[in-house]
Design a protein around this motif. Sequence first.
Motif, PDB file in Angstrom:
ATOM      1  N   ARG A 109      40.916-103.833  23.331  1.00  0.00           N
ATOM      2  CA  ARG A 109      41.571-102.955  24.307  1.00  0.00           C
ATOM      3  C   ARG A 109      43.083-103.220  24.378  1.00  0.00           C
ATOM      4  N   ILE A 110      43.702-103.321  23.210  1.00  0.00           N
ATOM      5  CA  ILE A 110      45.138-103.586  23.124  1.00  0.00           C
ATOM      6  C   ILE A 110      45.830-102.360  22.531  1.00  0.00           C
ATOM      7  N   PRO A 111      46.885-101.845  23.186  1.00  0.00           N
ATOM      8  CA  PRO A 111      47.553-100.643  22.687  1.00  0.00           C
ATOM      9  C   PRO A 111      48.471-100.908  21.494  1.00  0.00           C
ATOM     10  N   VAL A 112      48.242-100.181  20.405  1.00  0.00           N
ATOM     11  CA  VAL A 112      49.163-100.146  19.267  1.00  0.00           C
ATOM     12  C   VAL A 112      49.240 -98.698  18.783  1.00  0.00           C
ATOM     13  N   LEU A 113      50.416 -98.280  18.379  1.00  0.00           N
ATOM     14  CA  LEU A 113      50.617 -96.924  17.884  1.00  0.00           C
ATOM     15  C   LEU A 113      50.776 -96.966  16.375  1.00  0.00           C
ATOM     16  N   LEU A 114      49.860 -96.323  15.654  1.00  0.00           N
ATOM     17  CA  LEU A 114      49.844 -96.358  14.202  1.00  0.00           C
ATOM     18  C   LEU A 114      50.272 -94.993  13.652  1.00  0.00           C
ATOM     19  N   LEU A 115      51.210 -95.031  12.716  1.00  0.00           N
ATOM     20  CA  LEU A 115      51.797 -93.809  12.169  1.00  0.00           C
ATOM     21  C   LEU A 115      51.657 -93.810  10.644  1.00  0.00           C
ATOM     22  N   PRO A 116      50.435 -93.650  10.138  1.00  0.00           N
ATOM     23  CA  PRO A 116      50.252 -93.635   8.688  1.00  0.00           C
ATOM     24  C   PRO A 116      50.736 -92.317   8.089  1.00  0.00           C
ATOM     25  N   GLY A 117      51.317 -92.393   6.898  1.00  0.00           N
ATOM     26  CA  GLY A 117      51.629 -91.179   6.167  1.00  0.00           C
ATOM     27  C   GLY A 117      50.345 -90.490   5.736  1.00  0.00           C
ATOM     28  N   ASP A 118      50.455 -89.239   5.312  1.00  0.00           N
ATOM     29  CA  ASP A 118      49.263 -88.462   4.964  1.00  0.00           C
ATOM     30  C   ASP A 118      49.603 -87.514   3.817  1.00  0.00           C
ATOM     31  N   ASN A 119      48.568 -86.839   3.298  1.00  0.00           N
ATOM     32  CA  ASN A 119      48.756 -85.884   2.215  1.00  0.00           C
ATOM     33  C   ASN A 119      49.725 -84.772   2.620  1.00  0.00           C
ATOM     34  N   PHE A 120      50.232 -84.029   1.648  1.00  0.00           N
ATOM     35  CA  PHE A 120      51.057 -82.865   1.955  1.00  0.00           C
ATOM     36  C   PHE A 120      50.236 -81.843   2.730  1.00  0.00           C
ATOM     37  N   ALA A 121      50.744 -81.413   3.865  1.00  0.00           N
ATOM     38  CA  ALA A 121      50.044 -80.388   4.635  1.00  0.00           C
ATOM     39  C   ALA A 121      50.057 -79.058   3.898  1.00  0.00           C
ATOM     40  N   ASN A 122      51.138 -78.774   3.140  1.00  0.00           N
ATOM     41  CA  ASN A 122      51.222 -77.475   2.452  1.00  0.00           C
ATOM     42  C   ASN A 122      50.422 -77.434   1.148  1.00  0.00           C
ATOM     43  N   ARG A 123      49.971 -78.596   0.689  1.00  0.00           N
ATOM     44  CA  ARG A 123      49.095 -78.748  -0.474  1.00  0.00           C
ATOM     45  C   ARG A 123      49.723 -78.302  -1.799  1.00  0.00           C
TER      46      ARG A 123
END
Length: 621
Positions: A109-123
């Motif tokens: 129950r510990i807050p961490v904010l994770l911001l992983p990159g991801d695939n191209f949305a426009n594909r």
Amino acid sequence: METIRLTTAQALLKFLDNQYIEIDGEERKFIKGVFGIFGHGNVTGMGEALETHTGNLTYIQGKNEQGMVHSAAAYAKHKNRFEIYACTTSIGPGALNMVPAAGTATVNRIPVLLLPGDNFANRQPDPVLQQIEDPTDYTIAASDAFKPVSRYWDRVQRPEQLMTAALNAMRVLTDPVDTGAVTLALPQDVQSEAYDYPVEFFKKRIHYIERRTPAPSAIKRAVELISKKKKPVIIAGGGVHYALATDRLKEFAEAFQIPVGETQAGKSALAWDHPLNMGSIGSTGSLASNTLAKEADLIIGVGTRLTDFSTSSKAAFQNPDVEFLGINVSSLDALKLDALSFVSDAKLGLETLTEELKKLEYKTSYDESYLQSLKENWDAEVDKYFADKREEGLSQTQVLGEINKTIDEKDIIIAAAGSLPGDLHRLWRSSYPKTYHMEYGFSCMGYEVAGALGIKMAEENQEVYTIVGDGSYLMLHSELVTSLQENKKINILLFDNHGFQCIHNLQRGQGSDGFGNEFRYRSKEDNRLTGDYMPIDFAANARSMGAKGYTVHTIEELRDALAQAKKETVSTLIDIKVLSGTCTTGYESWWRLGVAEVSTSEKVQKAYKNMEKKVSEARKY
């Protein structure tokens, strides 16, 4: 409406930089900075935004994605969840490396904010480097792996989606009940796309942490339950710390003469030498606490998740008349063990119950001399462990005793996995709150060194000692380099016992002769890992990275190394060669394992029968 044109990544940082929380009238900046490791999936989006950011978010370069999240989580835990860091990575393996740490944060129950990159949305360029292609569902990406270990998950597929995603992220990150890892998956093209954001979106926001007050009917039921009980026992959990309720716990226990047992997360809520602190409870509990738990007619859980370790897999409570009262902000936790649910902030809940029970002049029926005797006998047992001198080498418990005696009472220790948490829970003597930091919700190997960095960032003027086994150190120690880079001195006390000895002991305790857990060379005779121990110079490893390193074989060398470590101004590792199997066990404790029901080994068959007997004595739910 006034707008400002920013990329999604720039807008996210501008938003995060202006988030605050307020509790008990005190306002704090909530997000202090961003840990990051750049790759093709975030370097031109979040990387550019961080490079040109002119606000007050500090960027810290991680060395391992899992490690930097552990550092962020340890920081937030030590700050009682009032301040946090975000973490940014590329897509693919960079993102997936954060998953174990996300699980660790969420379970605890510990807050961490994770911001992983991801695939191209426009594909358009699909499939890109590190993209996972699922022929049955093309929306699947590596970041989907965060869903089961996040308290909130979202994928920002258009720049304007950021606004609702960011607000929902803050809702969960600042929630005392539902907090944990929050994941915002950021497609690499969307990170760099611009949008005309309303200026109002970036205004200063204060998120108010409201202490949940108990309902009048709940107060009445709890008071009625406690008042009819003669031998209650308190189990103090991590929620006591997070609610800033350590003083209220002490007042409540003293007012009615109620003994206290501490969980791993709750330890240090009460000074070790307080007459009513009976020490650790459960599978790694003291004889004093576990004896009282066995006899208790009421268990009062305060801010605890009541895991199998805290309850000895529900076998700790043997009084046929025992009942349970759960004081917790989480209704999930308040109801465990079929408890009378008392959903409340721990501080307000204890204050209210103290008030009401005083009106009834309630007292327990404990004989003060009985409690004193239990505590004195256990203290004497701890002294024996601390004095466990062996001719063949250093025992683990003797080393812990020397460390406990040598470091300052306000110095902070941290641990997470292996046999050390059990010994520390049982034996370590904490005099002040927040000087004992244990990650044991997930028992994640590798948390220790990274976590020490997080704590040092939170408490720059205190010495931080991470107590770690050689197995955990080898799994993850990369943030030692970050501690050197950031000039945040940590002390690594490495217990080298040649392998995963905690599990080796557990294995042998269930009938095995021991298999696959020691760091030995492969033997030519039986083709198994039964050869000589592997000699590893951990001090030299630390020195190669720029830290100070010392090797210890005797108690005199340990004293000298601890004294020298105090003088050092950079991170220091003390490689302590200890004997395996010299840890604590027993004391009315049990922990359920899945012992083989069928085996050719008579010892395993016997262990299965013993397990069946204990299961028959444990509560079913």
